[in-house]
Design a protein around this motif. Structure first.
Motif, PDB file in Angstrom:
ATOM      1  N   GLU A 117      17.784  20.781  -4.433  1.00 46.81           N
ATOM      2  CA  GLU A 117      19.105  21.272  -4.052  1.00 46.81           C
ATOM      3  C   GLU A 117      19.031  22.727  -3.600  1.00 46.81           C
ATOM      4  N   SER A 151      12.312  23.294   3.266  1.00 43.97           N
ATOM      5  CA  SER A 151      11.854  22.025   2.719  1.00 43.97           C
ATOM      6  C   SER A 151      11.545  22.215   1.235  1.00 43.97           C
ATOM      7  N   ARG A 179      17.464  22.865  -0.135  1.00 45.50           N
ATOM      8  CA  ARG A 179      18.417  22.481   0.913  1.00 45.50           C
ATOM      9  C   ARG A 179      19.391  23.612   1.212  1.00 45.50           C
ATOM     10  N   THR A 180      19.899  24.247   0.161  1.00 40.01           N
ATOM     11  CA  THR A 180      20.859  25.339   0.336  1.00 40.01           C
ATOM     12  C   THR A 180      20.205  26.519   1.045  1.00 40.01           C
TER      13      THR A 180
END
Length: 211
Positions: A41, A49, A44-45
């Motif tokens: 998470e 990768s 992603r933020t």
């Protein structure tokens, strides 16, 4: 505190990427809490990768370590400003009190602090890091209060520790009050906090004479 990351040719790029990850992690922790925000998470933020993020931090715990270190550096900067300002310590600290109130009533920033405190109850390394940060903060405050510009310079170690712990407790508790009573404002807090802080930064025997 130390960090383990892979070697990169450009230190500035490494620092920029680490900051990018830390900002993303702080956002995730605010929204989902420490346990709710996994490395995937956070990656992603941060726009990275999942594998790339491990070039800069080996674990979520290492990210927490760096966030605590950032807080410590911010704290050191604040104390450095206090030490460099001319005048007596009482006037300097009271003049900066509103900044401390703003910081401790910032629910966005403080929710991370609260989450780390909860994590410290079950994670010995996080507990040690927070204890180290608190010890250094108290030491810096003590140095201010025993300086020649302080009215408390001749007071005993025990009394200084008592006052420092009460001051820190009052400031740390502002976040909980703001969470339970969202209507609470900085101006309302300062009505009572300013004279209370003045009392704690002055010898009790001369307090009535000065006020």
């Amino acid at each position: 505190m130390t960090h383990k990351s892979k070697r990169h040719a450009d230190p500035a790029l490494v620092e920029a990427r680490r900051t990018q990850v830390l900002d993303a992690a702080a956002d995730c922790f605010r929204r989902k809490g420490y346990h709710g925000a996994g490395m995937a998470e956070i990656a992603r933020t941060a726009g990275m990768s999942a594998g790339h993020i491990y070039n800069y931090f080996e674990s979520k715990e290492a990210i927490i370590e760096s966030i605590i270190e950032q807080d410590m550096q911010e704290m050191f900067s604040i104390f450095q400003e206090f030490e460099e300002q001319p005048g007596d310590i009482l006037t300097i600290l009271l003049g900066s009190l509103h900044k401390g109130v703003q910081r401790h009533m910032d629910t966005g920033a403080c929710v991370i602090d609260l989450d780390m405190m909860a994590e410290a109850a079950r994670n010995n390394k996080v507990a040690t890091l927070l204890h180290e940060a608190d010890t250094q903060a108290r030491d810096r405050m003590r140095q201010l209060l025993i300086s020649d510009r302080s009215l408390l310079k001749s007071h005993s170690e025990q009394e200084l520790d008592s006052r420092i712990n009460v001051i820190f407790s009052m400031m740390a508790g502002l976040f909980l009050r703001k969470m339970l009573y969202p209507e609470l404002t900085e101006e309302t807090v300062l009505i009572a906090l300013r004279p209370a802080m003045k009392t704690l930064l002055m010898p009790f025997e001369v307090h009535d004479e000065v006020l």
